[in-house]
Design a protein around this motif. Structure first.
Motif, PDB file in Angstrom:
ATOM      1  N   ALA A   1      47.325  40.583  32.257  1.00 41.72           N
ATOM      2  CA  ALA A   1      47.862  40.148  33.548  1.00 41.72           C
ATOM      3  C   ALA A   1      47.217  40.900  34.701  1.00 41.72           C
ATOM      4  O   ALA A   1      46.848  40.304  35.727  1.00 41.72           O
ATOM      5  CB  ALA A   1      49.380  40.351  33.571  1.00 41.72           C
TER       6      ALA A   1
ATOM      7  N   LYS B   1      44.632  39.529  37.672  1.00 40.03           N
ATOM      8  CA  LYS B   1      44.994  39.687  39.082  1.00 40.03           C
ATOM      9  C   LYS B   1      43.864  40.314  39.886  1.00 40.03           C
ATOM     10  O   LYS B   1      43.598  39.911  41.029  1.00 40.03           O
ATOM     11  CB  LYS B   1      46.250  40.548  39.193  1.00 40.03           C
ATOM     12  CG  LYS B   1      46.680  40.810  40.641  1.00 40.03           C
ATOM     13  CD  LYS B   1      47.957  41.629  40.704  1.00 40.03           C
ATOM     14  CE  LYS B   1      48.403  41.837  42.151  1.00 40.03           C
ATOM     15  NZ  LYS B   1      49.685  42.589  42.240  1.00 40.03           N
TER      16      LYS B   1
ATOM     17  N   GLU C   1      53.219  42.619  37.951  1.00 45.00           N
ATOM     18  CA  GLU C   1      52.601  42.103  36.727  1.00 45.00           C
ATOM     19  C   GLU C   1      52.612  43.136  35.603  1.00 45.00           C
ATOM     20  O   GLU C   1      52.936  42.831  34.451  1.00 45.00           O
ATOM     21  CB  GLU C   1      51.153  41.666  37.007  1.00 45.00           C
ATOM     22  CG  GLU C   1      51.038  40.471  37.934  1.00 45.00           C
ATOM     23  CD  GLU C   1      51.170  40.832  39.412  1.00 45.00           C
ATOM     24  OE1 GLU C   1      51.079  39.897  40.236  1.00 45.00           O
ATOM     25  OE2 GLU C   1      51.347  42.030  39.744  1.00 45.00           O
TER      26      GLU C   1
END
Length: 421
Positions: free
Chosen positions: A49, A53, A331
């Motif tokens: 994640a 990002k 996240e």
């Protein structure tokens, strides 16, 4: 506005975007850590994640705890460690005695250090240089099987004196094979140091002199107290434990049945000790027992582990973005949860709220509220721990009295500390 003017503006904007992107290029990173299956799964999810990002890919390198130190030592010597490294807090002096073993995290702009207290940042610093960010703060508290105490009609103890008194009643009512406490190996060491810290208000290692802060007489009192726990039947002796094969407490049938009713363990390990209990047995955290005349709670509080960034990494800023995402951004926080304990980051703590085992949160709150001197990572230096445990074993077998054992520990510990001058 002319077409040429518009064209020039768009061209300039494009160049600006290109220039901005080149300042933070996509990077291929590695991260190493130890843990169990749940931690491995959560960390890989978090890395995926956070990588997505920030435009990086991160390869995970994970193992169990056994052998991790040896592997990391070899990598550090060959400058082949991962870009992001999970480091056991007591190992910082081994890898970064002068504060130059890892990247200086204060120089990396991507990490929001405001999410840590100054005490946390100091714990992760060597020679004043920030070498690791505390992932979570852990400490030792007492766990008691409340069912055993209820059967005997006595309250769960809040002081050592109450524990001695409760032990006598429990043995009279439930049987001589009942014990109210357990302390072997490193737990025996930490119980000894707890008592001395409560009495003196000092940690074992004086940070100014880098030598043992206690006198041999002060340490001897702690060792004598450990002996009294055995003599009064509060716990079994190291000699008896060794004869049975030094079985882990959570694997003992006596623990599952409530015949051993207490221990002094890390707040984050509550589940490991509660899960084996038989139906009807209830385990609760109970804070820290204090001796009469204690000048402090003597809490043993420390970073459970730190995240460090390799000084040899070619992409330190990219690595810093990932570390910040893991510890401070939604996240990473959501994916990791409490797989490494209650987070030290204020952002993570706020986001997670009251998720996780309530008993772990209760135990952690006790740790955070308790008083005590700052704990030196040298308390868990492998050589110092070996000196301490080997000497306590000699004491348990009657080969040394408390004073001789204390002198041996002080001298042996100072010899190790001298290597880090």
């Amino acid at each position: 506005m002319t077409k040429r003017r518009i064209s020039n503006i768009l061209a300039g904007t494009a160049l600006g975007v290109i220039g901005f992107a080149s300042a933070a290029p996509a990077a291929e990173l590695r991260m190493s850590w130890w843990g169990g299956e749940s931690r491995h799964v959560a960390t890989q999810k978090a890395l995926e994640a956070c990588g997505a990002k920030h435009g990086h890919t991160v390869k995970g390198e994970f193992t169990g705890f056994d052998g991790y130190l040896e592997k990391l030592t070899t990598q550090m010597a060959g400058q082949t460690e991962a870009d992001i490294v999970q480091v056991n807090w007591p190992w910082l002096p081994l890898f970064s005695k002068d504060g130059d073993g890892f990247a200086d995290l204060r120089t990396l702009k991507a990490i929001d250090l405001s999410n840590w207290s100054e005490a946390d940042l100091a714990s992760g610093s060597m020679n004043g240089v920030l070498q690791g960010l505390s992932v979570s703060t852990t400490g030792r508290v007492f766990f008691f099987n409340t069912t055993t105490f209820e059967k005997a009609g006595v309250a769960v103890p809040k002081t050592w004196d109450e524990l001695f008194a409760a032990t006598k009643t429990i043995k009279e009512k439930l049987g001589k094979d009942y014990y109210t406490f357990n302390a072997v190996k490193e737990t025996a060491q930490l119980v000894t140091t707890l008592v001395v810290a409560q009495k003196t208000g000092k940690d074992m290692v004086d940070p100014k002199t880098n030598r043992v802060a206690w006198t041999a007489d002060e340490l001897a009192d702690g060792i004598t107290f450990l002996g009294k726990l055995v003599e009064d039947g509060v716990m079994r002796s190291q000699k008896e434990e060794a004869a049975d094969g030094n079985v882990n407490l959570f694997e003992k049938p006596e623990w599952a049945e409530g015949k051993i009713a207490g221990s002094y363990e890390w707040d984050s390990t509550f589940g490991k000790y509660a899960d084996p209990l038989k139906e009807g047995q209830v385990l609760k955290p109970a804070g820290i027992l204090k001796i009469e005349g204690a000048v402090t709670d003597g809490v043993y509080r420390k970073p459970s582990m730190v995240f460090s960034i390799s000084k040899h990494s070619k992409n330190q800023e990219a690595a810093a973005q990932i570390v910040n995402c893991l510890l401070n951004e939604p996240e990473g926080i959501d994916a990791l949860g409490t797989t490494r304990g209650i987070p030290a980051s204020k952002a993570a703590t706020a986001r997670l709220g009251q998720t996780g085992e309530p008993e772990v949160r209760e135990a952690n709150a006790m740790v955070m509220a308790a008083s005590g001197p700052s704990v030196s990572p040298f308390n868990e230096n492998p050589e110092i721990r070996s000196v301490f445990l080997d000497t306590l074993e000699e004491y348990a077998y009657g080969q040394l009295d408390a004073k001789a054992a204390a002198e041996q520990i002080v001298d042996g510990t100072n010899d190790v500390l001298a290597k880090f001058d």
